[in-house]
Design an enzyme around this catalytic site. Structure first.
Site, PDB file in Angstrom:
ATOM      1  N   ARG A 293      28.727  50.940  44.171  1.00 52.61           N
ATOM      2  CA  ARG A 293      29.663  49.987  43.550  1.00 52.61           C
ATOM      3  C   ARG A 293      28.912  48.682  43.346  1.00 52.61           C
ATOM      4  O   ARG A 293      28.395  48.103  44.296  1.00 52.61           O
ATOM      5  CB  ARG A 293      30.876  49.780  44.455  1.00 52.61           C
ATOM      6  CG  ARG A 293      31.844  48.662  44.025  1.00 52.61           C
ATOM      7  CD  ARG A 293      32.539  49.013  42.721  1.00 52.61           C
ATOM      8  NE  ARG A 293      33.704  48.185  42.456  1.00 52.61           N
ATOM      9  CZ  ARG A 293      33.670  46.959  41.922  1.00 52.61           C
ATOM     10  NH1 ARG A 293      32.508  46.398  41.637  1.00 52.61           N
ATOM     11  NH2 ARG A 293      34.793  46.316  41.689  1.00 52.61           N
TER      12      ARG A 293
ATOM     13  N   GLU B 294      39.284  48.560  33.746  1.00 49.17           N
ATOM     14  CA  GLU B 294      39.554  49.904  34.256  1.00 49.17           C
ATOM     15  C   GLU B 294      39.730  50.925  33.135  1.00 49.17           C
ATOM     16  O   GLU B 294      40.468  50.683  32.174  1.00 49.17           O
ATOM     17  CB  GLU B 294      40.819  49.885  35.114  1.00 49.17           C
ATOM     18  CG  GLU B 294      40.715  49.046  36.375  1.00 49.17           C
ATOM     19  CD  GLU B 294      39.769  49.661  37.382  1.00 49.17           C
ATOM     20  OE1 GLU B 294      39.900  50.871  37.664  1.00 49.17           O
ATOM     21  OE2 GLU B 294      38.899  48.933  37.885  1.00 49.17           O
TER      22      GLU B 294
ATOM     23  N   ARG C  35      31.418  54.456  49.565  1.00 44.53           N
ATOM     24  CA  ARG C  35      30.446  53.955  48.606  1.00 44.53           C
ATOM     25  C   ARG C  35      29.637  52.845  49.281  1.00 44.53           C
ATOM     26  O   ARG C  35      30.015  52.341  50.324  1.00 44.53           O
ATOM     27  CB  ARG C  35      31.133  53.371  47.364  1.00 44.53           C
ATOM     28  CG  ARG C  35      32.042  54.333  46.631  1.00 44.53           C
ATOM     29  CD  ARG C  35      32.742  53.633  45.474  1.00 44.53           C
ATOM     30  NE  ARG C  35      33.546  52.486  45.922  1.00 44.53           N
ATOM     31  CZ  ARG C  35      34.318  51.763  45.124  1.00 44.53           C
ATOM     32  NH1 ARG C  35      34.380  52.044  43.830  1.00 44.53           N
ATOM     33  NH2 ARG C  35      35.015  50.742  45.605  1.00 44.53           N
TER      34      ARG C  35
END
Length: 277
Positions: A131, A139, A179
């Protein structure tokens, strides 16, 4: 009865032979500790032992491959970078990285047994989910949510910029989604005016108006105050110029929605629908 003289001599020889055999066996089983302290033995042993320990340390520190984000040691956080090849780009601010420790010097890309897999089945559970630190991209449509303006442009740009390229990431921490939040850097041969200049991917997205500075109340990560100032300055310039997702921001501020505001609104709507059911 007295034994003949030659019989006594024979018995004496037998006893002597038996004693000699015992002494020989004892000498075979004895450990000559003095031999281990001789320079001709001690020096090669020390060199060999040091070499083995050193090789293990080098492998552990520089050549050990991390198959996923959870495998990364906390000792790497904010201190050491990880080099790898981007195998997929999931959205506008995240991608998957196949760790290639040591890079080309360690044989990645040219040794037959050190090639990055290309098939999805061969990449399963073998890549690090990254990330991008400090930024929030629009998005894409997922989980029933509509696509946000400029989401596709951000995703397409990031894909063209990092997919199948070698990227170096500085890991700051892990998040709750397994992540790593990291600063990502890439070098490109065709880069005017300085080829192979190191580029900060998060910064490049902000200058192009393809992302905003990450504004969540908790969990924000920039990689330090200096980078945060740099990112906010880049966002301010893009906003002033109306670049990318900032187009129309000044004319219609009330109708404009940041990625953070979009996610907050979607979350509230889903909660409301859940309560209504």
């Amino acid at each position: 009865m007295r034994w003949p003289p030659w019989a006594s001599e024979s018995q004496a020889r037998d006893k002597q032979d038996e004693q000699n055999q015992k002494n020989w066996d004892k000498s075979l089983n004895a450990i000559d500790w003095a031999a281990f302290t001789e320079p001709r033995t001690l020096i090669p042993t020390l060199i060999l032992t040091t070499g083995i320990i050193g090789a293990l340390q080098i492998h552990r520190r520089y050549l050990r491959r991390f198959p996923d984000a959870v495998s990364i040691s906390p000792s790497y956080f904010r201190k050491r970078t990880i080099l790898g090849q981007v195998t997929s780009v999931g959205d506008g601010d995240g991608f998957r990285l196949y760790h290639t420790p040591g890079g080309r010097l360690a044989g990645w890309g040219w040794l037959p047994w050190k090639r990055v897999p290309t098939a999805k089945k061969d990449l399963r559970d073998k890549t690090i989910s990254v990330r991008l630190a400090g930024v929030d991209a629009p998005e894409l449509a997922h989980f029933g949510r509509p696509e946000q303006p400029y989401a596709r442009e951000a995703h397409e740009w990031l894909t063209s910029y990092v997919l199948n390229r070698r990227v170096r990431v500085l890991v700051h921490r892990q998040d709750q989604y397994q992540r790593v939040v990291a600063s990502a850097y890439v070098r490109r041969a065709i880069d005017f005016p300085i080829p192979f200049r190191r580029r900060d991917v998060s910064y490049e997205m902000l200058t192009r108006g393809l992302a905003t500075v990450y504004e969540a109340k908790a969990g924000s990560e920039f990689g330090g105050p200096e980078l945060e100032r740099k990112y906010r300055e880049a966002e301010s310039i893009a906003k002033r110029k109306g670049t990318g997702l900032w187009k129309g921001y000044r004319r219609n501020r009330k109708g404009w929605e940041s990625p953070r505001e979009y996610k907050t609104r979607m979350g509230l709507e889903e909660q409301s629908q859940g309560k209504g059911n």
